[in-house]
Write an enzyme that holds these catalytic residues in place. Structure first.
Site, mmCIF file in Angstrom:
data_model
loop_
_atom_site.group_PDB
_atom_site.id
_atom_site.type_symbol
_atom_site.label_atom_id
_atom_site.label_comp_id
_atom_site.label_asym_id
_atom_site.label_seq_id
_atom_site.Cartn_x
_atom_site.Cartn_y
_atom_site.Cartn_z
ATOM 1 N N ILE A 1 -9.931 3.938 1.410
ATOM 2 C CA ILE A 1 -11.251 4.187 0.807
ATOM 3 C C ILE A 1 -11.092 5.270 -0.273
ATOM 4 O O ILE A 1 -10.478 6.315 -0.012
ATOM 5 C CB ILE A 1 -12.251 4.651 1.895
ATOM 6 C CG1 ILE A 1 -12.270 3.668 3.079
ATOM 7 C CG2 ILE A 1 -13.652 4.845 1.314
ATOM 8 C CD1 ILE A 1 -12.679 2.246 2.756
ATOM 9 N N ASP B 1 0.877 -1.159 0.000
ATOM 10 C CA ASP B 1 0.000 0.000 0.000
ATOM 11 C C ASP B 1 0.925 1.224 0.000
ATOM 12 O O ASP B 1 2.129 1.099 0.278
ATOM 13 C CB ASP B 1 -0.861 -0.044 1.280
ATOM 14 C CG ASP B 1 -1.673 1.213 1.454
ATOM 15 O OD1 ASP B 1 -2.289 1.676 0.476
ATOM 16 O OD2 ASP B 1 -1.689 1.749 2.588
ATOM 17 N N ASP C 1 -0.149 5.079 0.965
ATOM 18 C CA ASP C 1 -0.395 6.062 2.032
ATOM 19 C C ASP C 1 -0.310 5.409 3.403
ATOM 20 O O ASP C 1 -1.093 4.511 3.712
ATOM 21 C CB ASP C 1 -1.790 6.683 1.861
ATOM 22 C CG ASP C 1 -1.933 7.429 0.549
ATOM 23 O OD1 ASP C 1 -1.159 8.363 0.321
ATOM 24 O OD2 ASP C 1 -2.829 7.088 -0.247
HETATM 25 C C1 G6P Z 1 -5.722 5.843 -0.312
HETATM 26 C C2 G6P Z 1 -5.904 6.540 1.017
HETATM 27 C C3 G6P Z 1 -7.306 7.112 1.133
HETATM 28 C C4 G6P Z 1 -7.651 7.948 -0.087
HETATM 29 C C5 G6P Z 1 -7.519 7.120 -1.346
HETATM 30 C C6 G6P Z 1 -7.799 7.904 -2.613
HETATM 31 O O1 G6P Z 1 -6.426 4.644 -0.256
HETATM 32 O O2 G6P Z 1 -5.676 5.647 2.088
HETATM 33 O O3 G6P Z 1 -7.361 7.896 2.303
HETATM 34 O O4 G6P Z 1 -8.970 8.470 -0.010
HETATM 35 O O5 G6P Z 1 -6.191 6.609 -1.413
HETATM 36 O O6 G6P Z 1 -6.799 8.883 -2.783
HETATM 37 P P1 G6P Z 1 -6.847 10.045 -3.858
HETATM 38 O O7 G6P Z 1 -5.435 10.599 -3.825
HETATM 39 O O8 G6P Z 1 -7.177 9.410 -5.172
HETATM 40 O O9 G6P Z 1 -7.869 11.014 -3.431
HETATM 41 MG MG MG Z 2 -2.720 3.121 3.667
#
Ligand code: G6P
Ligand code: MG
Length: 226
Positions: free
Chosen positions: A47, A9, A11
């Site tokens: 999410i 993953d 983030d």
């Molecule tokens: C990751 C993070 C989420 C975030 C998602 C979409 O899964 O954990 O917190 O909402 O990415 O990210 P983006 O950069 O496309 O808004």
């Molecule tokens: Mg994460």
């Protein structure tokens, strides 16, 4: 069975952008009169952007207050704030131990994948100067389901040409660990409360090639790479 791939993953595992997502959503939430805190934010990890907004609106009792076009606008505002906050990212923003473990996995000839539902993932990998460390990054724009659905991990396995049983997934979120488990990969959870992870580590400091191979060996039998 032989370990063929390790899928990360982004983030909260490779860099601390999970907190930046929270700060950007918090600013949007305040604008529409909704309070969110770090505890609520834990449920947004993994999410997608639009699904996160839906959860925030539900949390504030405003799920019917905005049209689809207004929701898209709110999500865009969040993304503009978020992208602005990414400007300071450099190679120094890698979490502890990540550069080393990526190098060690590469050295062992095990494939490296990315399974992030963030549409900003390619830009973040570039800013961190590790885009070339990955053999395959699943394309978030082609994914229908947020984690805990296994779709993104299955897409990463397919792109790396491995079966899920031949791979380990690494996550910092409950939804992410559930996605890895649903894909039938082995799961590593980084952080607190990830009780469903096959291996739980308290920080990326502990994420070493040695600990990954020990985990693999215990769960799947002898590993040619040891
Ligand atoms: C990751 C993070 C989420 C975030 C998602 C979409 O899964 O954990 O917190 O909402 O990415 O990210 P983006 O950069 O496309 O808004
Ligand atoms: Mg994460």
């Amino acid at each position: 069975m032989m370990l063929k791939a390790i899928i990360f993953d982004l983030d909260g595992v490779i860099t601390d952008t999970a907190h930046l997502h929270f700060l950007a959503w918090q600013r949007v939430a305040v604008q529409i009169g909704i309070h969110i805190d770090e505890e609520f934010n834990a449920g947004l990890k993994g999410i997608s952007r639009m699904d996160s907004l839906a959860r925030i609106l539900r949390h504030g009792g405003k799920e019917k207050a905005y049209s689809q076009a207004e929701c898209v606008q709110l999500a865009q505002t969040k993304n503009t704030l978020y992208v602005e906050s990414l400007k300071g990212l450099t190679r120094d923003s890698l979490l502890p131990g990540i550069a080393q473990v990526l190098a060690d996995i590469r050295e062992a000839n095990v494939r490296i994948g990315l399974a992030s539902v963030s549409l900003n993932a390619p830009a973040i990998l570039k800013a961190l100067e590790i885009d070339r460390a990955f053999d395959f990054c699943a394309d978030a724009s082609r994914i229908q389901h947020s984690k805990p659905h296994p779709e993104i991990f299955l897409a990463a396995c397919a792109g790396l040409d491995v079966t899920p049983e031949q791979a380990i997934g690494i996550e910092d979120a409950q939804a992410g660990v559930a996605a890895i488990n649903a894909a039938r990969m082995l799961s590593v959870g980084i952080g607190d409360d990830l009780f469903d992870a096959g291996l739980r580590l308290s920080s990326t400091d502990e994420l070493t090639w040695h600990c990954l191979t020990d985990f693999w060996h215990a769960a799947r039998g002898p590993n040619r790479h040891q």
